[in-house]
Write a protein that holds these residues in place. Sequence first.
Motif, PDB file in Angstrom:
ATOM      1  N   GLU A  18     -10.140   6.482 -12.576  1.00  0.00           N
ATOM      2  CA  GLU A  18     -10.942   7.354 -11.720  1.00  0.00           C
ATOM      3  C   GLU A  18     -10.600   8.823 -11.936  1.00  0.00           C
ATOM      4  OE1 GLU A  18     -12.108   4.632  -7.847  1.00  0.00           O
ATOM      5  OE2 GLU A  18     -10.387   5.986  -7.720  1.00  0.00           O
ATOM      6  N   ARG A  19      -9.348   9.109 -12.149  1.00  0.00           N
ATOM      7  CA  ARG A  19      -8.928  10.489 -12.390  1.00  0.00           C
ATOM      8  C   ARG A  19      -9.158  10.924 -13.830  1.00  0.00           C
ATOM      9  NH1 ARG A  19      -5.335  13.074  -8.853  1.00  0.00           N
ATOM     10  NH2 ARG A  19      -5.069  11.976  -6.878  1.00  0.00           N
ATOM     11  N   GLU A  20      -9.717  10.044 -14.639  1.00  0.00           N
ATOM     12  CA  GLU A  20      -9.972  10.296 -16.062  1.00  0.00           C
ATOM     13  C   GLU A  20      -8.683  10.715 -16.781  1.00  0.00           C
ATOM     14  OE1 GLU A  20     -13.425  12.576 -17.000  1.00  0.00           O
ATOM     15  OE2 GLU A  20     -14.666  11.617 -15.468  1.00  0.00           O
ATOM     16  N   MET A  21      -7.621   9.978 -16.461  1.00  0.00           N
ATOM     17  CA  MET A  21      -6.330  10.177 -17.122  1.00  0.00           C
ATOM     18  C   MET A  21      -6.004   9.037 -18.074  1.00  0.00           C
ATOM     19  SD  MET A  21      -4.051  11.497 -13.876  1.00  0.00           S
ATOM     20  CE  MET A  21      -2.522  11.466 -14.802  1.00  0.00           C
ATOM     21  N   LEU A  22      -6.717   7.915 -17.924  1.00  0.00           N
ATOM     22  CA  LEU A  22      -6.352   6.725 -18.681  1.00  0.00           C
ATOM     23  C   LEU A  22      -6.522   6.926 -20.178  1.00  0.00           C
ATOM     24  CD1 LEU A  22      -5.208   3.991 -18.041  1.00  0.00           C
ATOM     25  CD2 LEU A  22      -7.515   3.110 -17.710  1.00  0.00           C
ATOM     26  N   HIS A  23      -7.566   7.637 -20.571  1.00  0.00           N
ATOM     27  CA  HIS A  23      -7.782   7.855 -22.001  1.00  0.00           C
ATOM     28  C   HIS A  23      -6.823   8.889 -22.590  1.00  0.00           C
ATOM     29  CE1 HIS A  23     -10.262  11.092 -20.191  1.00  0.00           C
ATOM     30  NE2 HIS A  23      -9.950  11.774 -21.295  1.00  0.00           N
ATOM     31  N   LYS A  24      -6.021   9.531 -21.735  1.00  0.00           N
ATOM     32  CA  LYS A  24      -5.035  10.497 -22.208  1.00  0.00           C
ATOM     33  C   LYS A  24      -3.667   9.869 -22.471  1.00  0.00           C
ATOM     34  CE  LYS A  24      -7.226  14.162 -19.459  1.00  0.00           C
ATOM     35  NZ  LYS A  24      -7.020  15.148 -18.361  1.00  0.00           N
ATOM     36  N   VAL A  25      -3.493   8.602 -22.084  1.00  0.00           N
ATOM     37  CA  VAL A  25      -2.204   7.930 -22.248  1.00  0.00           C
ATOM     38  C   VAL A  25      -1.931   7.686 -23.732  1.00  0.00           C
ATOM     39  CG1 VAL A  25      -0.913   5.807 -21.787  1.00  0.00           C
ATOM     40  CG2 VAL A  25      -2.313   6.850 -19.973  1.00  0.00           C
ATOM     41  N   GLU A  26      -0.763   8.120 -24.203  1.00  0.00           N
ATOM     42  CA  GLU A  26      -0.410   7.981 -25.618  1.00  0.00           C
ATOM     43  C   GLU A  26       0.643   6.901 -25.867  1.00  0.00           C
ATOM     44  OE1 GLU A  26      -0.147  11.523 -28.091  1.00  0.00           O
ATOM     45  OE2 GLU A  26      -0.659  12.763 -26.344  1.00  0.00           O
ATOM     46  N   VAL A  27       1.384   6.540 -24.832  1.00  0.00           N
ATOM     47  CA  VAL A  27       2.404   5.490 -24.972  1.00  0.00           C
ATOM     48  C   VAL A  27       2.305   4.574 -23.752  1.00  0.00           C
ATOM     49  CG1 VAL A  27       4.849   4.943 -25.227  1.00  0.00           C
ATOM     50  CG2 VAL A  27       3.944   7.052 -26.219  1.00  0.00           C
ATOM     51  N   ILE A  28       2.245   3.264 -23.999  1.00  0.00           N
ATOM     52  CA  ILE A  28       2.272   2.272 -22.925  1.00  0.00           C
ATOM     53  C   ILE A  28       3.508   1.416 -23.141  1.00  0.00           C
ATOM     54  CG2 ILE A  28       1.039   0.432 -21.735  1.00  0.00           C
ATOM     55  CD1 ILE A  28      -1.540   1.435 -23.017  1.00  0.00           C
ATOM     56  N   SER A  29       4.490   1.575 -22.280  1.00  0.00           N
ATOM     57  CA  SER A  29       5.739   0.816 -22.371  1.00  0.00           C
ATOM     58  C   SER A  29       5.710  -0.280 -21.316  1.00  0.00           C
ATOM     59  CB  SER A  29       6.939   1.734 -22.145  1.00  0.00           C
ATOM     60  OG  SER A  29       8.138   0.998 -22.092  1.00  0.00           O
TER      61      SER A  29
END
Length: 607
Positions: free
Chosen positions: A33-44
């Motif tokens: 919703e905050r349009e931050m998900l597509h900015k994530v570069e690392v998922i640990s």
Amino acid sequence: MAATTSTKLGLALSGGGFRASLFHIGVLAALAEREMLHKVEVISTVSGGSIIGAYYYLKVKRLLEGNRPGCPAPTPDAYRRIVAEIERDFLAAVQKNIRLRLLTNPFKNAKMLREDYSRSDRMAELLNRHFYDDAGGEPNIALRDIHIKPGGVDVKVAEFNAGHEHKIPILILNATSLNTGHTWHFTGAYVGEPAPVRGFVRANDSGYRLPILRFDGRNPPPMDEWPVPEKRQSVLNGLTLAEAVVASAAVPGVFSPLSIHNLYRTGTDKEIVVELCDGGVFDNQGVDALYEKHCTHFVISDAAGQIDDQAILGTKAFQVALRANEVMMDKIRGETLYRVDSGHTLEQVNCAADDPAAASLRAENGVLGYALAHTRQAFANSAEYPNFPGPADRPEGTIYRLSCLRTDLDAFSDAEAYSLMYDGYNLAHEHLAGQLGALSVPGWQREGHWRFLAIRDCLTDNHRLVWLHKRLKIGARQFFRPFFLTPWRAALRSLAYLLPLAVALWLALACYGDRVLLAGPLTLYDLLQGLVLGSVVLLLGLSGVQEELKRLALLRKLRMNGGELVLYAAAWLWVFMLSAGALLYLWLFNPLFLKDGKIEAKASLER
């Protein structure tokens, strides 16, 4: 000095079984919703976080590679739709009760008696069937093939992300190496134990590290000097995503460690058999990997358990051992989160990015900002988004009961699942508004279409709130929840199974009790002895100690009439009885449990 470094956003999804997976879905919804998900570069990810993290990653892979139906190019709305699909489909798979399905196939149960097939192998098969085959669009996807290639082109992730709005995330599945006591990373590019970021650790850890091995074969000496590089590469190519997830979630004592041969050798040319277990043994929040990848901003979704106060404790050896382990895990969690909180305030965090020494200090000591959502927090109450009644640290609080839900891989009802998603969603929004508020797109709005928002009806009506509190309280139990929620219905369903079984056994004994095909008459004592020994065979076999079983000379002394035939027949009888019991629970009690906790979801983002 003001920070000049570019933003690198990392997302850490903690362990905690399906409880954690469902909580993380709410956090993903808030980020979308905050349009931050597509900015994530690392998922640990760790354990339960790895299950949902891999599921989400496969959907993003199809999006960025242009293989997502009806979505030729990535957009912020596409990420919201992905989370909406996960909210629906992931829960549907969870409600099939993966834990029980481990035991429903009698031939797989028998196969688990062998040394080369364990519960972990069976779990990998189930994860593929119910989660990853569909999400990835292909069966049993290899770990090396999860690497995202936009438009089918193999790119360098750092260079691509520097010039594109929709980032390619690096998925890191965290496990623990029992050989060395270090963290182990599974990624689409490599596997192995990363070098520690903190100089203090490098200087004081004298233990051996199992170095990184790349799938492309570009490994430094002495790797290329080993006598079996082809065999090593074959092993690497054969690793699957599901196996990596199972290793990350292999709770010691519940699942066998993932054993990997032919990757490393000692200096004396002796093979090192890598044994990998739950990543939560080392870092249950998954934070270390974000430091290792030099993320500047952290989003930490923490649904791991927190230690409960106990007025009276058991003093038996296993009870003390379990409690001591809880104390240790709580200490590790506290130190991990303290490092994040204290480090981001240090002056050296704001050093210039072009100063190598400053960059090293930043990587070791802190980040520019973080958001932490965990299950013992209470979010702000509002008319549109009512919170769970407190207190958050006492059993009488509904929010406390939510934090105590089981960390298991069995079925979760709508009441439990929607509560976890709703909690993660609101906590994430509240904490993302702090240090990471500037990363949200201006003018973002809550969608209001998530299915889990239906749980709000339970929070605004006292009668339904009591109903929900009871289900969350009983949700802490590992077994027989329907007997506590709907005892009369569960009892009637039990009778529907037990009465015909009792009649069948009585008729069998009455008609054939005096007839045997063995050397002598089959007495009731023989039958009981066979069942007991069959139980020993099955339990030892399923516990992964088959070699010990072979050494038990006692079994040879306890042979009854008919010799080993009865023993093995009894073992097979228990294999089928175990499968029958699991299937009957799935047919009789799992639907009863899900029906009791059913909540009618409203329209989601599906359009």
